[in-house]
Design an enzyme around this catalytic site. Structure first.
Site, PDB file in Angstrom:
ATOM      1  N   GLU A   1      50.121  44.659  42.332  1.00 34.77           N
ATOM      2  CA  GLU A   1      50.832  43.849  42.080  1.00 34.77           C
ATOM      3  C   GLU A   1      52.451  44.346  41.853  1.00 34.77           C
ATOM      4  O   GLU A   1      53.568  43.697  42.404  1.00 34.77           O
ATOM      5  CB  GLU A   1      50.653  42.891  40.709  1.00 34.77           C
ATOM      6  CG  GLU A   1      49.206  42.362  40.754  1.00 34.77           C
ATOM      7  CD  GLU A   1      47.994  43.390  40.087  1.00 34.77           C
ATOM      8  OE1 GLU A   1      48.271  44.568  40.559  1.00 34.77           O
ATOM      9  OE2 GLU A   1      47.390  42.702  39.759  1.00 34.77           O
TER      10      GLU A   1
ATOM     11  N   GLY B   1      48.578  53.696  29.485  1.00 33.46           N
ATOM     12  CA  GLY B   1      49.382  52.522  29.795  1.00 33.46           C
ATOM     13  C   GLY B   1      49.667  51.241  28.704  1.00 33.46           C
ATOM     14  O   GLY B   1      50.794  51.182  28.191  1.00 33.46           O
TER      15      GLY B   1
ATOM     16  N   GLU C   1      41.150  45.527  25.570  1.00 36.24           N
ATOM     17  CA  GLU C   1      41.006  46.584  26.651  1.00 36.24           C
ATOM     18  C   GLU C   1      40.696  47.805  26.328  1.00 36.24           C
ATOM     19  O   GLU C   1      39.705  48.541  26.559  1.00 36.24           O
ATOM     20  CB  GLU C   1      42.361  46.873  27.231  1.00 36.24           C
ATOM     21  CG  GLU C   1      42.145  47.442  28.687  1.00 36.24           C
ATOM     22  CD  GLU C   1      43.487  47.341  29.637  1.00 36.24           C
ATOM     23  OE1 GLU C   1      43.596  46.543  30.435  1.00 36.24           O
ATOM     24  OE2 GLU C   1      44.348  48.193  29.547  1.00 36.24           O
TER      25      GLU C   1
ATOM     26  N   HIS D   1      49.417  23.334  13.773  1.00 37.29           N
ATOM     27  CA  HIS D   1      49.333  22.019  14.574  1.00 37.29           C
ATOM     28  C   HIS D   1      48.443  21.966  15.851  1.00 37.29           C
ATOM     29  O   HIS D   1      48.289  21.182  16.340  1.00 37.29           O
ATOM     30  CB  HIS D   1      50.530  21.501  14.661  1.00 37.29           C
ATOM     31  CG  HIS D   1      51.391  21.239  13.593  1.00 37.29           C
ATOM     32  ND1 HIS D   1      51.644  20.077  12.805  1.00 37.29           N
ATOM     33  CD2 HIS D   1      52.343  22.347  12.846  1.00 37.29           C
ATOM     34  CE1 HIS D   1      52.353  20.357  11.768  1.00 37.29           C
ATOM     35  NE2 HIS D   1      52.626  21.823  11.578  1.00 37.29           N
TER      36      HIS D   1
ATOM     37  N   LYS E   1      39.846  44.972  40.992  1.00 41.32           N
ATOM     38  CA  LYS E   1      40.927  45.304  41.719  1.00 41.32           C
ATOM     39  C   LYS E   1      40.186  45.788  43.011  1.00 41.32           C
ATOM     40  O   LYS E   1      41.029  45.406  44.092  1.00 41.32           O
ATOM     41  CB  LYS E   1      41.332  46.642  41.069  1.00 41.32           C
ATOM     42  CG  LYS E   1      42.445  46.415  40.071  1.00 41.32           C
ATOM     43  CD  LYS E   1      43.398  47.576  39.749  1.00 41.32           C
ATOM     44  CE  LYS E   1      43.985  47.776  38.326  1.00 41.32           C
ATOM     45  NZ  LYS E   1      44.648  49.155  38.095  1.00 41.32           N
TER      46      LYS E   1
END
Ligand code: G6Q
Length: 549
Positions: free
Chosen positions: A212, A266, A352, A383, A511
């Site tokens: 991506e 990451g 993760e 709400h 992936k």
């Protein structure tokens, strides 16, 4: 039985759970007016009040025993010592080195990483100052006004969350944008009103291979080149990565590549050069303050005994609800608009890291691991989904995050915000008995048949546990503390569950399959050898594509 469920500390807790599960916090508070003093802890200006939990002093003693018997302190020390505790990837887990503000060396594989860490920080400082002062200019000589971070997952979520939280530190003439989704709408909507001459792209990718990010980076590069020519790339693109070769192949000058290391996961990388966008937008000094806040929490975590250790306490309470009460959901509810993105950030950090089903030895676990995390900022969330928290049939453990002061001194707003923060945790804890509900309606002069009809609906069970975290103000320092607090909480839970919180194999399968399906969508490969659902969907989408475009 596993080592964990066989552990005497665990079985003792199970027996203890049977003794305390029916206690109501309303009674616990009546019996002991010192609960706040007993069950709260402070660290460099942050307070954790965990008294509104379904615990007694004995519960906390037994949970602390569990932490000790699972060697939480020893594994914590291994992390700080740079040992390869990420066993499936054979790596150290060393994000704490990125924010080490002490003179202590931080050793990995016999090498002190601090000189390199400081060198990269200096590079980030120099570059961010150049851009902010207008010394670094675009190819046509104009100063940079927009920084676009192109990254995904850990190379995106932390930066967005930090910049959203610290928006009040942002200058009007330099603002961030983010492109993460491979959906072209994200790219095009982000670029739509941008002036290429004043835009700087940061391609943030540890691997520099993420599908991506690389596609988004290429499309952004085409957008720029079309408008300013190929020469513009070196003035409008920089990279944050561990992969120098791929950065060079992309056409980015490696002098403007900001490196980090494979011992930074990451989702733990916001403290590394991945934070470049933060330094650019709010200034390097503020970024450093964030590192300092995280370091303060690291020191608290590293040195405080289990009983006074904020991340360990929060982790143990999470284990208490997940494994003994059997609750699988945890809500994080910041009462500060700047922290709106925090729950989303935590979803990655927690789910993760601890969304794992086998233990460190590869055996399926016989207990539940990381919970589902969700949340949103109060008072808005009151709400929407708070109804379920108060009266739903699911139980959810909760963290409320209150902030005493506001960057915008409209006193009435802040008072009402804080009143709501306090009211919710109180209401969730106390609830409202049927008698109270009936008395309330009678006092309003309601007819008896109406009271009978509504009594059950207006009854709140209460006994819904929550932690209250209180910060003085949302600042770079407190944001740093808060993030580090949750990182360590998640880590401690992973130790107790005997899982690896630092890999993410679960992300891989989808992936791989996406790569295989791409040529079937484009027609390069015939649609065959698919299950009936995937085949049906592929064909249907291909037909729709033809009809609509
Ligand atoms: C985080 C994960 C994941 C990762 C992204 C982006 O812990 O590993 O979210 O950050 O997949 O990876 P790159 O930075 O390599 O592009």
């Amino acid at each position: 039985m596993s080592a964990l469920t066989d552990n005497p500390a665990w079985t003792t807790l199970q027996a203890h759970y049977e003794d305390v599960k029916s206690l109501h916090m309303r009674d616990l508070f009546k019996q002991d007016t010192d609960r706040f003093e007993k069950f709260s802890v402070r660290s460099s200006g942050i307070l954790l009040d965990y008294s509104k939990n379904r615990i007694t002093e004995q519960t906390m003693t037994l949970l602390s025993d569990l932490a000790r018997s699972c060697h939480v302190e020893q594994v914590r020390d291994k992390m700080f010592a740079g040992e390869h505790i990420n066993s499936t990837e054979d790596r150290a887990v060393f994000h704490v080195a990125l924010r080490n503000r002490s003179e202590r060396p931080m050793m990995v594989d016999g090498v002190d990483v601090m000189p390199e860490v400081r060198a990269v920080l200096n590079k980030v400082r120099r570059f961010s100052e150049d851009v902010r002062k207008g010394h670094w200019r675009g190819v046509t000589g104009r100063p940079i006004k927009t920084v676009v971070n192109i990254g995904i997952g850990g190379s995106d979520l932390g930066v967005i969350m930090a910049l959203q939280s610290l928006r009040s530190y942002q200058r009007d003439d330099l603002s961030p944008r983010f492109i993460s989704n491979v959906d072209s709408s994200h790219l095009m909507e982000t670029l739509r009103d941008l002036d290429p001459e004043t835009t700087l792209f940061i391609v943030a990718s540890k691997t520099f291979t993420t599908q991506e990010t690389m596609l988004n980076a290429r499309s952004a590069r085409s957008w720029l080149v079309k408008r300013l020519g190929g020469e513009a790339v070196r003035k409008h693109f920089v990279a944050v990565s561990t992969n120098e070769e791929k950065v060079r192949d992309f056409g980015i000058d490696t002098d403007y590549m900001f490196p980090f290391w494979d011992w930074v996961g990451g989702r733990y990388s916001v403290w590394s050069a991945i934070g470049l966008a933060i330094a650019l937008v709010i200034g390097f000094d503020k970024f450093e303050e964030m590192l300092e806040g995280a370091h303060a929490m690291d020191e608290h975590f590293r040195t405080s005994p289990v009983e006074h250790n904020m991340p360990i306490i929060m982790a143990l309470l999470g284990v208490w609800y997940a494994n003994f009460f059997g609750w699988s959901t945890h809500a994080v509810l910041p009462y500060d608009q700047y922290l709106t993105r925090f729950p989303q950030y935590l979803q990655q950090l927690d789910m993760e890291s601890n969304g794992k089903r086998v233990d460190l030895q590869g055996r399926p676990v016989d207990y539940t691991t990381g919970p589902v995390i969700f949340g949103h900022a109060g008072t808005n969330a009151q709400h929407s989904f708070f109804q379920l928290l108060h009266q739903g049939s699911w139980n959810v453990s909760m963290d409320f995050i209150g902030v005493a002061n506001n960057h915008h001194p409209l006193r009435e707003h802040q008072t009402i915000l804080l009143s709501n923060f306090l009211a919710q945790t109180k209401a969730l804890m106390l609830g409202k008995t049927e008698e109270e509900a009936r008395a309330e309606m009678a006092a309003k002069g309601m007819a008896q048949n109406r009271i009978d009809k509504l009594a059950a609906h207006r009854t709140f069970p209460g006994n819904k546990p929550s932690n209250s975290l209180v910060l003085p103000l949302v600042t770079p320092f407190t944001v740093g503390q808060l993030l580090a607090l949750y990182e360590h909480k998640v880590f401690v839970q992973g130790i107790i569950w005997n899982i690896n919180s630092f890999d993410q194999w679960g992300v891989e399968l989808g992936k791989q399959l996406a790569k295989d399906l791409t040529p079937k969508l484009t027609g390069e490969v015939p649609i065959m050898d698919e299950d009936a659902s995937t085949e049906g969907l592929l064909k249907y989408m291909k037909r729709l594509k033809k009809e609509f475009i």
